[in-house]
Design an enzyme around this catalytic site. Structure first.
Site, short mmCIF file in Angstrom:
data_model
loop_
_atom_site.label_atom_id
_atom_site.label_comp_id
_atom_site.label_asym_id
_atom_site.label_seq_id
_atom_site.Cartn_x
_atom_site.Cartn_y
_atom_site.Cartn_z
N GLY A 187 16.06 49.18 26.22
CA GLY A 187 15.23 50.32 26.61
C GLY A 187 14.69 50.18 28.02
N THR A 194 36.25 37.09 27.90
CA THR A 194 35.27 36.96 28.99
C THR A 194 34.03 37.77 28.63
OG1 THR A 194 34.77 37.68 31.26
CG2 THR A 194 36.61 38.76 30.23
N ILE A 195 32.87 37.27 29.01
CA ILE A 195 31.64 38.01 28.68
C ILE A 195 31.47 39.23 29.58
CG2 ILE A 195 30.43 35.96 27.84
CD1 ILE A 195 28.73 36.14 30.48
N ASP A 196 32.31 39.33 30.64
CA ASP A 196 32.12 40.41 31.63
C ASP A 196 32.68 41.76 31.16
OD1 ASP A 196 31.15 38.35 33.21
OD2 ASP A 196 33.09 38.01 34.16
N ARG A 217 8.19 40.58 38.98
CA ARG A 217 8.50 39.23 38.50
C ARG A 217 10.01 39.17 38.29
NH1 ARG A 217 3.16 36.84 37.58
NH2 ARG A 217 2.12 38.45 38.78
N ARG A 244 39.74 25.85 35.93
CA ARG A 244 40.40 26.68 36.93
C ARG A 244 41.42 25.74 37.60
NH1 ARG A 244 37.16 31.41 36.47
NH2 ARG A 244 35.02 30.84 36.05
N ASP A 280 35.37 43.06 31.88
CA ASP A 280 35.96 43.75 33.04
C ASP A 280 37.49 43.76 32.99
OD1 ASP A 280 36.16 41.02 33.35
OD2 ASP A 280 35.68 40.99 35.47
N GLY A 284 36.50 31.25 32.82
CA GLY A 284 35.18 30.95 32.23
C GLY A 284 35.27 30.99 30.72
N ARG A 300 29.80 39.28 36.85
CA ARG A 300 30.58 39.22 38.10
C ARG A 300 30.52 40.55 38.84
NH1 ARG A 300 36.18 36.31 37.90
NH2 ARG A 300 36.66 38.08 36.60
N GLY A 345 40.47 35.64 31.26
CA GLY A 345 40.21 36.91 31.95
C GLY A 345 41.41 37.35 32.77
N ASP A 346 41.20 38.34 33.62
CA ASP A 346 42.34 38.92 34.35
C ASP A 346 42.99 37.92 35.31
OD1 ASP A 346 40.14 39.00 35.99
OD2 ASP A 346 40.58 40.97 36.83
N GLU A 376 13.96 50.66 32.01
CA GLU A 376 13.65 51.86 32.79
C GLU A 376 14.73 52.14 33.82
OE1 GLU A 376 11.27 49.81 31.67
OE2 GLU A 376 10.40 51.40 30.43
P1 ATP Z 1 36.75 34.80 34.15
O1 ATP Z 1 36.75 36.30 34.01
O2 ATP Z 1 35.93 34.14 33.14
O3 ATP Z 1 36.47 34.31 35.55
P2 ATP Z 1 39.55 34.51 34.73
O4 ATP Z 1 40.72 34.29 33.86
O5 ATP Z 1 39.54 35.80 35.50
O6 ATP Z 1 38.26 34.33 33.83
P3 ATP Z 1 40.07 32.94 37.15
O7 ATP Z 1 39.33 31.79 37.70
O8 ATP Z 1 40.24 34.15 38.00
O9 ATP Z 1 39.39 33.28 35.75
O10 ATP Z 1 41.56 32.45 36.76
C1 ATP Z 1 41.74 31.30 35.93
C2 ATP Z 1 42.96 30.54 36.39
O11 ATP Z 1 44.12 31.38 36.30
C3 ATP Z 1 42.94 30.09 37.85
O12 ATP Z 1 42.22 28.88 38.04
C4 ATP Z 1 44.41 29.89 38.13
O13 ATP Z 1 44.87 28.66 37.63
C5 ATP Z 1 45.06 31.02 37.32
N1 ATP Z 1 45.31 32.16 38.22
C6 ATP Z 1 44.44 33.10 38.62
N2 ATP Z 1 44.99 33.96 39.48
C7 ATP Z 1 46.27 33.52 39.67
C8 ATP Z 1 47.38 33.96 40.45
N3 ATP Z 1 47.31 35.02 41.25
N4 ATP Z 1 48.53 33.25 40.35
C9 ATP Z 1 48.63 32.17 39.56
N5 ATP Z 1 47.63 31.71 38.80
C10 ATP Z 1 46.47 32.37 38.84
#
Ligand code: ATP
Length: 318
Positions: free
Chosen positions: A185, A125-127, A243, A72, A129, A11, A171, A102-103, A187
């Site tokens: 702030g 990543t904005i998450d 709401r 992706r 995480d 993302g 996420r 991201g990871d 609740e």
């Molecule tokens: P975000 O946190 O924004 O989702 P992200 O990097 O975690 O970012 P993913 O969609 O999990 O986003 O991974 C991005 C791309 O990294 C995947 O589309 C894929 O091409 C590659 N990727 C992810 N996991 C693997 C893996 N286990 N092996 C090989 N490539 C991977």
């Protein structure tokens, strides 16, 4: 090492462009060449490469999104796809790679490192995480974007004595929800890391009523349930009529804050320089305001915890 490449994957997040610019400018500063890879690992496989000289990264420092686009890639998850990517990189004379993402993206980066391609990760990543860094690029901007939107909601909520549930992104993690809750702030905050008791939530809401609050705000992390599901549960358990607002993708957009712009600039420069001194298989992090490197695996194998201090603040200050 004379030529390195940079890509954005997963993302998008505000500040990715500042990181790309920092990688490119640091590379040129060191008398080397930088290549931009379009559409993440998809472009790596297809050889979609563009030169990233100084003019190519002009005027992008504060621009949201990513000029390299992100994607992706299912092909990259296969060994065949990764081999093709490596061949294309070698043919283009690329000797090192910076992966901003991201990871998930770092899983891919680690596999490239194992295949002999020097690789450094930059967490975007904005998450927030990702373990190995206090903050990821884009997180601070997302908190500020949500704050701005919710302050507008507060105005209307207090005029009508209303209960609001605001669903924020993140996420499976509650970092964004927790900081947004303290900043607004709120609740109550509901995060995936802690079990939710609708009964306790209803009790807090009734206390809020006793304290004659003009309005009540619940921040809900998307990883728990949808805001409409929570609305129904509150209706069924306590008879509350809430709401619902879902902030959605606006949290990913916009110009990066000063914090994210500076963080991205530091991380991008540090990533490029780490490659030049022979580092690989590592991720750049910001720990206690210092640039550090840690194993890419740490980004997904270690669980990053929410701040107990911030969780306590939501309860004490509601
Ligand atoms: P975000 O946190 O924004 O989702 P992200 O990097 O975690 O970012 P993913 O969609 O999990 O986003 O991974 C991005 C791309 O990294 C995947 O589309 C894929 O091409 C590659 N990727 C992810 N996991 C693997 C893996 N286990 N092996 C090989 N490539 C991977």
């Amino acid at each position: 090492m004379n030529r390195i490449a940079v890509l954005t994957s997963g993302g998008d997040s505000p500040g990715m462009n500042a990181a790309i610019r920092a990688v490119a400018k640091t590379t040129v500063y060191n008398g080397k060449e930088c290549i931009g890879v379009m559409r993440g690992y998809e472009g790596l496989i297809d050889g979609e490469y563009i030169p990233l000289d100084r003019p190519a990264v002009g005027g992008i420092l504060h621009r949201g999104g990513t000029i390299l686009k992100t994607a992706r890639s299912d092909r990259f998850r296969t060994e065949e796809g990764r081999k093709e990517a490596l061949e294309k990189m070698r043919a283009a004379g690329i000797e090192g790679l910076v992966v901003i993402g991201g990871d998930g993206s770092f899983h891919g980066a680690k596999l490239l490192h194992d295949m002999g391609m020097p690789t450094i990760g930059v967490p975007g990543t904005i998450d927030n995480d990702v373990s190995g860094t206090d903050e990821t690029i884009g997180y601070d901007t997302a908190v500020n974007t949500a704050l701005e939107a919710i302050m507008k909601l507060r105005d209307t909520a207090s005029s009508h004595d209303r209960l609001f549930i605001v669903e924020v992104m993140g996420r499976n993690a509650g970092f964004l929800a927790l900081e947004v809750a303290v900043a607004t702030g709120a609740e109550y905050v509901v995060v995936p890391e802690l079990p939710l008791s609708i009964g306790k939530l209803c009790q807090t809401l009734s206390e809020s009523h006793v304290h004659k609050k003009s309005h009540t705000l619940i921040i809900l992390a998307e990883g728990v349930m949808t805001a409409n599901e929570m609305k129904n549960q509150l209706q069924d358990t306590g008879g509350y009529d809430a709401r619902v607002t879902v902030l959605g993708y606006i949290q990913r957009g916009g110009s990066p804050t000063a914090f994210d712009t500076i963080l991205a600039s530091r991380m991008g420069a540090y990533a490029a320089e780490s490659l030049f001194v022979g580092k690989s298989g590592l991720m750049v992090g910001n720990i206690s305001h210092r640039m550090v490197l840690s194993d890419l695996e740490r980004s997904w194998s270690e669980q990053k915890s929410l701040s107990p201090e911030l969780l306590g603040l939501v309860e004490k200050l509601n």
